[in-house]
Every structure is written in structure tokens, then in C-alpha cells.
Design a protein around this motif. Structure first.
Motif, PDB file in Angstrom:
ATOM      1  N   ILE A 119     -37.903 -22.717  33.075  1.00  0.00           N
ATOM      2  CA  ILE A 119     -37.057 -22.816  31.874  1.00  0.00           C
ATOM      3  C   ILE A 119     -36.074 -23.977  32.029  1.00  0.00           C
ATOM      4  O   ILE A 119     -35.830 -24.735  31.085  1.00  0.00           O
ATOM      5  N   GLU A 120     -35.550 -24.134  33.250  1.00  0.00           N
ATOM      6  CA  GLU A 120     -34.587 -25.212  33.531  1.00  0.00           C
ATOM      7  C   GLU A 120     -35.235 -26.579  33.230  1.00  0.00           C
ATOM      8  O   GLU A 120     -34.643 -27.423  32.560  1.00  0.00           O
ATOM      9  N   THR A 121     -36.470 -26.779  33.696  1.00  0.00           N
ATOM     10  CA  THR A 121     -37.125 -28.088  33.495  1.00  0.00           C
ATOM     11  C   THR A 121     -37.517 -28.296  32.026  1.00  0.00           C
ATOM     12  O   THR A 121     -37.578 -29.429  31.560  1.00  0.00           O
ATOM     13  N   ASP A 152     -39.683  -7.298  28.707  1.00  0.00           N
ATOM     14  CA  ASP A 152     -40.904  -6.760  29.313  1.00  0.00           C
ATOM     15  C   ASP A 152     -41.089  -7.274  30.744  1.00  0.00           C
ATOM     16  O   ASP A 152     -42.205  -7.651  31.150  1.00  0.00           O
ATOM     17  N   GLY A 153     -39.992  -7.354  31.474  1.00  0.00           N
ATOM     18  CA  GLY A 153     -40.055  -7.759  32.878  1.00  0.00           C
ATOM     19  C   GLY A 153     -40.147  -9.261  33.112  1.00  0.00           C
ATOM     20  O   GLY A 153     -40.148  -9.716  34.253  1.00  0.00           O
ATOM     21  N   LYS A 154     -40.233 -10.044  32.033  1.00  0.00           N
ATOM     22  CA  LYS A 154     -40.341 -11.496  32.179  1.00  0.00           C
ATOM     23  C   LYS A 154     -39.008 -12.166  31.889  1.00  0.00           C
ATOM     24  O   LYS A 154     -38.317 -11.783  30.938  1.00  0.00           O
ATOM     25  N   VAL A 155     -38.695 -13.210  32.683  1.00  0.00           N
ATOM     26  CA  VAL A 155     -37.429 -13.922  32.486  1.00  0.00           C
ATOM     27  C   VAL A 155     -37.526 -14.751  31.209  1.00  0.00           C
ATOM     28  O   VAL A 155     -38.420 -15.585  31.058  1.00  0.00           O
ATOM     29  N   VAL A 156     -36.581 -14.512  30.271  1.00  0.00           N
ATOM     30  CA  VAL A 156     -36.545 -15.323  29.047  1.00  0.00           C
ATOM     31  C   VAL A 156     -35.300 -16.198  28.974  1.00  0.00           C
ATOM     32  O   VAL A 156     -35.201 -17.067  28.111  1.00  0.00           O
ATOM     33  N   GLY A 157     -34.352 -15.975  29.890  1.00  0.00           N
ATOM     34  CA  GLY A 157     -33.152 -16.809  29.879  1.00  0.00           C
ATOM     35  C   GLY A 157     -32.217 -16.422  30.995  1.00  0.00           C
ATOM     36  O   GLY A 157     -32.427 -15.413  31.693  1.00  0.00           O
ATOM     37  N   ALA A 209     -29.608 -21.209  29.631  1.00  0.00           N
ATOM     38  CA  ALA A 209     -30.813 -21.649  28.902  1.00  0.00           C
ATOM     39  C   ALA A 209     -31.665 -20.448  28.546  1.00  0.00           C
ATOM     40  O   ALA A 209     -31.716 -19.450  29.269  1.00  0.00           O
ATOM     41  N   ILE A 210     -32.308 -20.572  27.411  1.00  0.00           N
ATOM     42  CA  ILE A 210     -33.267 -19.580  26.926  1.00  0.00           C
ATOM     43  C   ILE A 210     -34.617 -20.287  26.834  1.00  0.00           C
ATOM     44  O   ILE A 210     -34.688 -21.459  26.433  1.00  0.00           O
ATOM     45  N   HIS A 211     -35.677 -19.589  27.222  1.00  0.00           N
ATOM     46  CA  HIS A 211     -37.024 -20.162  27.103  1.00  0.00           C
ATOM     47  C   HIS A 211     -37.231 -20.640  25.658  1.00  0.00           C
ATOM     48  O   HIS A 211     -36.887 -19.906  24.714  1.00  0.00           O
ATOM     49  N   PRO A 212     -37.808 -21.841  25.478  1.00  0.00           N
ATOM     50  CA  PRO A 212     -37.958 -22.386  24.114  1.00  0.00           C
ATOM     51  C   PRO A 212     -38.621 -21.424  23.134  1.00  0.00           C
ATOM     52  O   PRO A 212     -38.280 -21.416  21.946  1.00  0.00           O
ATOM     53  N   GLY A 237     -30.784 -14.482  19.430  1.00  0.00           N
ATOM     54  CA  GLY A 237     -29.544 -13.829  19.867  1.00  0.00           C
ATOM     55  C   GLY A 237     -29.407 -13.656  21.370  1.00  0.00           C
ATOM     56  O   GLY A 237     -28.380 -13.155  21.843  1.00  0.00           O
ATOM     57  N   PHE A 238     -30.417 -14.071  22.134  1.00  0.00           N
ATOM     58  CA  PHE A 238     -30.348 -13.844  23.587  1.00  0.00           C
ATOM     59  C   PHE A 238     -29.251 -14.691  24.243  1.00  0.00           C
ATOM     60  O   PHE A 238     -28.556 -14.232  25.150  1.00  0.00           O
ATOM     61  N   GLY A 239     -29.100 -15.943  23.772  1.00  0.00           N
ATOM     62  CA  GLY A 239     -28.060 -16.810  24.342  1.00  0.00           C
ATOM     63  C   GLY A 239     -26.683 -16.204  24.140  1.00  0.00           C
ATOM     64  O   GLY A 239     -25.850 -16.192  25.046  1.00  0.00           O
TER      65      GLY A 239
END
Ligand SMILES: CC(C)(COP(=O)(O)OP(=O)(O)OC[C@H]1O[C@@H](n2cnc3c(N)ncnc32)[C@H](O)[C@@H]1OP(=O)(O)O)[C@@H](O)C(=O)NCCC(=O)NCCS
Length: 145
Positions: free
Chosen positions: A17-19, A48-53, A70-73, A79-81
Motif C-alpha cells: 500500500i505504501e508503494t 476480512d483479515g486483509k490489511v486495507v490501510g 494510507a488506504i489501499h487505492p 470512511g476508513f481513513g
């Protein structure tokens, strides 16, 4: 959405996500070193166990310094940010910190909107703060006292 602390198993996803999010991303090594940084605190958003931000902050005496958010594109605009930033703000408030601060590119309107929506204010400019394009950084603060 579930919020967890930083764990080694999340580093690969955070680095991805960072890159995808920054022209000057943190290296994987720098992220791994954060696991042992006693002054660092991270909130990791999982769906669901996956990193989104994620959001990271450094505790410097009685101030919180946001290092990255950062939030995954694919998951932006839901609203996650705002949830992550609110978690960081509440964390600093509960520690009775003086305030919480960050730098943001002058062109990053979306992030500036997010920060202003939670009461951060423009407190100055760091000239040519971003070394990839010499862009200025806005210094923003939210004070608690
Ligand atoms: C900045 C970022 C973290 C925001 O996360 P997000 O989950 O997409 O944001 P949210 O859905 O929580 O929205 C929060 C606020 O941001 C602003 N915002 C979000 N998307 C926006 C858009 N497309 N246009 C304008 N403002 C927007 C709004 O103020 C919004 O509040 P509102 O919904 O009450 O109006 C995300 O865009 C990102 O990862 N960007 C790339 C990395 C980055 O620039 N990080 C900041 C470095 S300083």
C-alpha cells in the motif's frame, strides 16, 4: 472493519500500500524497525483479515506525530481513513498529549480535507519539504489543550 496493532505478518501488505500511495515510500526495513520502536504506535485497518490501510504515529514527549497514513487505492472513499485518523487522535487525547501534528503536500487536497474535517489547522509551511519534487509541506496541528 477491525483495527489491530502493527504485526510482522502485516508488513508485506503495508509495504505494498505504501508503494502504491507515495512517491517516497518507506522501505520494508524501516517498517520492520517500527515493530521495535517503543515510541511508535500503529493502527492497522483489516477487512476480512486483509490489511486495507494503516496510520502510524510517533510519541514525542507530549505530542503525537503522524508518520504515515494510507488506504489501499481500491478501498478509498469509504470512511476508513477517517476512522484510522480518529483512532490516532483519540489515542493522543487519552494520553493527555498537548496535540497531534503532521505534514502534508500542498497538492494533496484529499488528505487536507480529511485532516480539516477532524479539526486540524494549517500552522505553517516547510519549504521544499518533499525531496522528489521540492514540493512544500503544510504543517498541521490539532491541539487538545
Ligand atoms: C488520504 C487518504 C488516507 C484518505 O483515506 P480515505 O479512506 O479515502 O478517506 P475517507 O473515505 O475516510 O474520507 C475522509 C475525508 O477525506 C476527504 N475526502 C475523501 N475522499 C475525497 C475526495 N475524493 N475528494 C475530496 N475529499 C475527499 C473528505 O473530507 C472525507 O470526509 P467526508 O467523507 O466526511 O467528506 C487516502 O486518500 C490515501 O490513502 N491517500 C494516499 C496516501 C496519502 O496521501 N496519505 C496522506 C499523506 S499526508
Amino acid at each position: 472493519m477491525f483495527i489491530d496493532d502493527l504485526r510482522l505478518e502485516y508488513i508485506d501488505a503495508i509495504y505494498e500500500i505504501e508503494t502504491m500511495s507515495f512517491s517516497l515510500p518507506w522501505s520494508k526495513d524501516s517498517l520492520i524497525k517500527e515493530l521495535d520502536n517503543k515510541n511508535a504506535h500503529y493502527f492497522i485497518a483489516l477487512l476480512d483479515g486483509k490489511v486495507v490501510g494503516y496510520i502510524g504515529l510517533w510519541e514525542i514527549i507530549d505530542e503525537g506525530h503522524i508518520t504515515n497514513i494510507a488506504i489501499h487505492p481500491n478501498f478509498r472513499g469509504h470512511g476508513f481513513g477517517k476512522i484510522l485518523l480518529t483512532s490516532a487522535v483519540d489515542y493522543c487525547k487519552n494520553k493527555n498529549f498537548y496535540g497531534i501534528t503532521l505534514e502534508v503536500r500542498v497538492s494533496n487536497t484529499i488528505a487536507i480535507n480529511l485532516y480539516e474535517s477532524l479539526g486540524f489547522v494549517n500552522c505553517g509551511i516547510r519549504k521544499k519539504f518533499y525531496t522528489d519534487n521540492n514540493e512544500d509541506g503544510i504543517i498541521m496541528w490539532k491541539y487538545f489543550r
